[in-house]
Design a protein around this motif. Sequence first.
Motif, short mmCIF file in Angstrom:
data_model
loop_
_atom_site.label_atom_id
_atom_site.label_comp_id
_atom_site.label_asym_id
_atom_site.label_seq_id
_atom_site.Cartn_x
_atom_site.Cartn_y
_atom_site.Cartn_z
N MET A 1 45.03 32.60 33.85
CA MET A 1 45.64 32.08 35.09
C MET A 1 44.91 30.83 35.56
O MET A 1 43.69 30.76 35.49
CB MET A 1 45.60 33.15 36.18
CG MET A 1 46.45 32.80 37.38
SD MET A 1 46.45 34.13 38.59
CE MET A 1 46.93 35.52 37.58
N ASN A 2 45.68 29.91 36.03
CA ASN A 2 45.11 28.66 36.53
C ASN A 2 44.49 28.89 37.91
O ASN A 2 45.18 29.21 38.87
CB ASN A 2 46.21 27.61 36.60
CG ASN A 2 45.65 26.21 36.65
OD1 ASN A 2 44.47 26.02 36.34
ND2 ASN A 2 46.46 25.25 37.04
N VAL A 3 43.18 28.74 38.00
CA VAL A 3 42.50 28.96 39.27
C VAL A 3 42.08 27.62 39.88
O VAL A 3 41.45 26.81 39.23
CB VAL A 3 41.26 29.86 39.07
CG1 VAL A 3 40.46 29.97 40.36
CG2 VAL A 3 41.67 31.23 38.58
N ASP A 4 42.47 27.40 41.12
CA ASP A 4 42.16 26.13 41.77
C ASP A 4 40.86 26.18 42.56
O ASP A 4 40.23 25.16 42.82
CB ASP A 4 43.31 25.73 42.72
CG ASP A 4 44.60 25.55 41.95
OD1 ASP A 4 44.73 24.52 41.27
OD2 ASP A 4 45.45 26.45 41.98
N LYS A 5 40.48 27.41 42.96
CA LYS A 5 39.28 27.55 43.78
C LYS A 5 38.74 28.96 43.62
O LYS A 5 39.52 29.89 43.40
CB LYS A 5 39.65 27.29 45.25
CG LYS A 5 38.48 27.01 46.16
CD LYS A 5 38.99 26.67 47.55
CE LYS A 5 37.87 26.37 48.51
NZ LYS A 5 38.38 26.04 49.84
N GLU A 6 37.41 29.10 43.73
CA GLU A 6 36.83 30.43 43.62
C GLU A 6 36.02 30.76 44.87
O GLU A 6 35.36 29.89 45.44
CB GLU A 6 35.90 30.50 42.40
CG GLU A 6 36.63 30.93 41.15
CD GLU A 6 35.67 31.39 40.06
OE1 GLU A 6 35.71 30.77 38.98
OE2 GLU A 6 34.89 32.33 40.28
N LEU A 7 36.09 32.02 45.27
CA LEU A 7 35.32 32.48 46.42
C LEU A 7 34.46 33.66 45.99
O LEU A 7 34.96 34.67 45.51
CB LEU A 7 36.26 32.90 47.56
CG LEU A 7 35.62 33.65 48.72
CD1 LEU A 7 34.61 32.78 49.46
CD2 LEU A 7 36.69 34.15 49.70
N ASP A 8 33.16 33.50 46.15
CA ASP A 8 32.23 34.58 45.83
C ASP A 8 31.96 35.37 47.11
O ASP A 8 31.22 34.93 47.97
CB ASP A 8 30.93 34.00 45.26
CG ASP A 8 29.94 35.10 44.91
OD1 ASP A 8 30.30 36.29 45.00
OD2 ASP A 8 28.81 34.75 44.52
N ALA A 9 32.59 36.54 47.22
CA ALA A 9 32.42 37.38 48.42
C ALA A 9 31.57 38.59 48.09
O ALA A 9 31.59 39.59 48.81
CB ALA A 9 33.79 37.79 48.97
N ARG A 10 30.81 38.53 47.01
CA ARG A 10 29.96 39.65 46.61
C ARG A 10 28.90 39.94 47.66
O ARG A 10 28.29 39.01 48.20
CB ARG A 10 29.28 39.36 45.27
CG ARG A 10 30.21 39.60 44.07
CD ARG A 10 29.52 39.24 42.79
NE ARG A 10 29.65 37.78 42.60
CZ ARG A 10 29.92 37.21 41.43
NH1 ARG A 10 30.08 37.95 40.36
NH2 ARG A 10 30.02 35.91 41.34
N GLY A 11 28.72 41.21 47.94
CA GLY A 11 27.70 41.62 48.91
C GLY A 11 28.18 41.60 50.34
O GLY A 11 27.48 42.06 51.24
N LEU A 12 29.33 41.05 50.58
CA LEU A 12 29.86 40.97 51.96
C LEU A 12 30.71 42.20 52.27
O LEU A 12 31.40 42.72 51.41
CB LEU A 12 30.70 39.71 52.14
CG LEU A 12 30.01 38.37 51.89
CD1 LEU A 12 30.99 37.23 52.08
CD2 LEU A 12 28.82 38.21 52.83
N ASN A 13 30.63 42.61 53.52
CA ASN A 13 31.38 43.77 53.94
C ASN A 13 32.46 43.40 54.95
O ASN A 13 32.44 42.30 55.51
CB ASN A 13 30.41 44.81 54.52
CG ASN A 13 30.83 46.22 54.20
OD1 ASN A 13 32.01 46.53 54.19
ND2 ASN A 13 29.87 47.08 53.93
N CYS A 14 33.36 44.34 55.20
CA CYS A 14 34.49 44.14 56.12
C CYS A 14 34.03 43.56 57.45
O CYS A 14 33.06 44.06 57.99
CB CYS A 14 35.18 45.48 56.36
SG CYS A 14 36.48 45.45 57.60
N PRO A 15 34.67 42.57 58.03
CA PRO A 15 35.89 41.91 57.57
C PRO A 15 35.62 40.57 56.86
O PRO A 15 36.54 39.79 56.70
CB PRO A 15 36.62 41.64 58.88
CG PRO A 15 35.51 41.30 59.84
CD PRO A 15 34.30 42.11 59.39
N LEU A 16 34.35 40.35 56.44
CA LEU A 16 34.01 39.01 55.91
C LEU A 16 34.81 38.58 54.68
O LEU A 16 35.22 37.41 54.61
CB LEU A 16 32.50 38.93 55.65
CG LEU A 16 31.64 38.88 56.92
CD1 LEU A 16 30.16 38.89 56.56
CD2 LEU A 16 31.96 37.65 57.76
N PRO A 17 35.06 39.46 53.69
CA PRO A 17 35.86 38.99 52.55
C PRO A 17 37.23 38.43 52.98
O PRO A 17 37.68 37.41 52.45
CB PRO A 17 36.01 40.25 51.68
CG PRO A 17 34.80 41.07 52.00
CD PRO A 17 34.57 40.85 53.47
#
Lengths: 75, 154
Positions: A1-17
């Motif tokens: 899949m063509n990805v235009d942008k990536e977001l690393d939300a690892r380690g974050l908890n609700c509602p941050l992702p």
Amino acid sequence: MNVDKELDARGLNCPLPILKTKKSLADMTSGQVLKVVSTDCGSVKDMQAFANQTGNTLVSQSEENGEYIFFMQKK
Amino acid sequence: MKKMAIIATKGTLDMAYPPFILASTAAALGYEVQIFFTFYGLQLLRKDLSDVKISPLANPAMPMPVPMPVMVQMLPGMETMATMMMKDKLKKKGVASLEELRDLCLEADVKFVACQMTVDLFEFEKSDFIDNIEYGGAATFMEFAGDTDICLFV
């Protein structure tokens, strides 16, 4: 899949992702795809709910070694 | 556009989270959001949130690392210690700080209304509160709340 942008939300908890997904989508254009990686198991349901309510499309979601990967296409 | 109104009446660390979490999330989902801060909830509008604390006292549901008799919970410094431990846990689990969530609310145009009556009652200084808030009373709240899809009292 063509990805235009990536977001690393690892380690974050609700509602941050969700909030960071919203922010990342804000400066993208319609049709572009955002890849989000999260470790919060609650984000599985929340991402779907976010997509349902905002009109963005959750193209796919998967789990790999405790990480959740989402592809969100901007409305 | 959908709307949500919240009344925030509590000023402890645990009870400060729900209004800010729900408001920031609703804003991200496209809601127009207003929070009305009254009584102890006004403490959540202070520039400095370091006095927002949690107490194990009279809170038997609070999970503790070791069981603690009420007599011990009463001792000086216990509140500060419980607050430190809770903040540490929040950070470790990747939960946003109150300051961060509040900033995210403001960034997303969540409107904060401070209860003028409480400001007078407790003789608070408006200069202690963050900028970009409005002051109003019950009628001000009703004007917005009467037309909302979700209305919560926290």
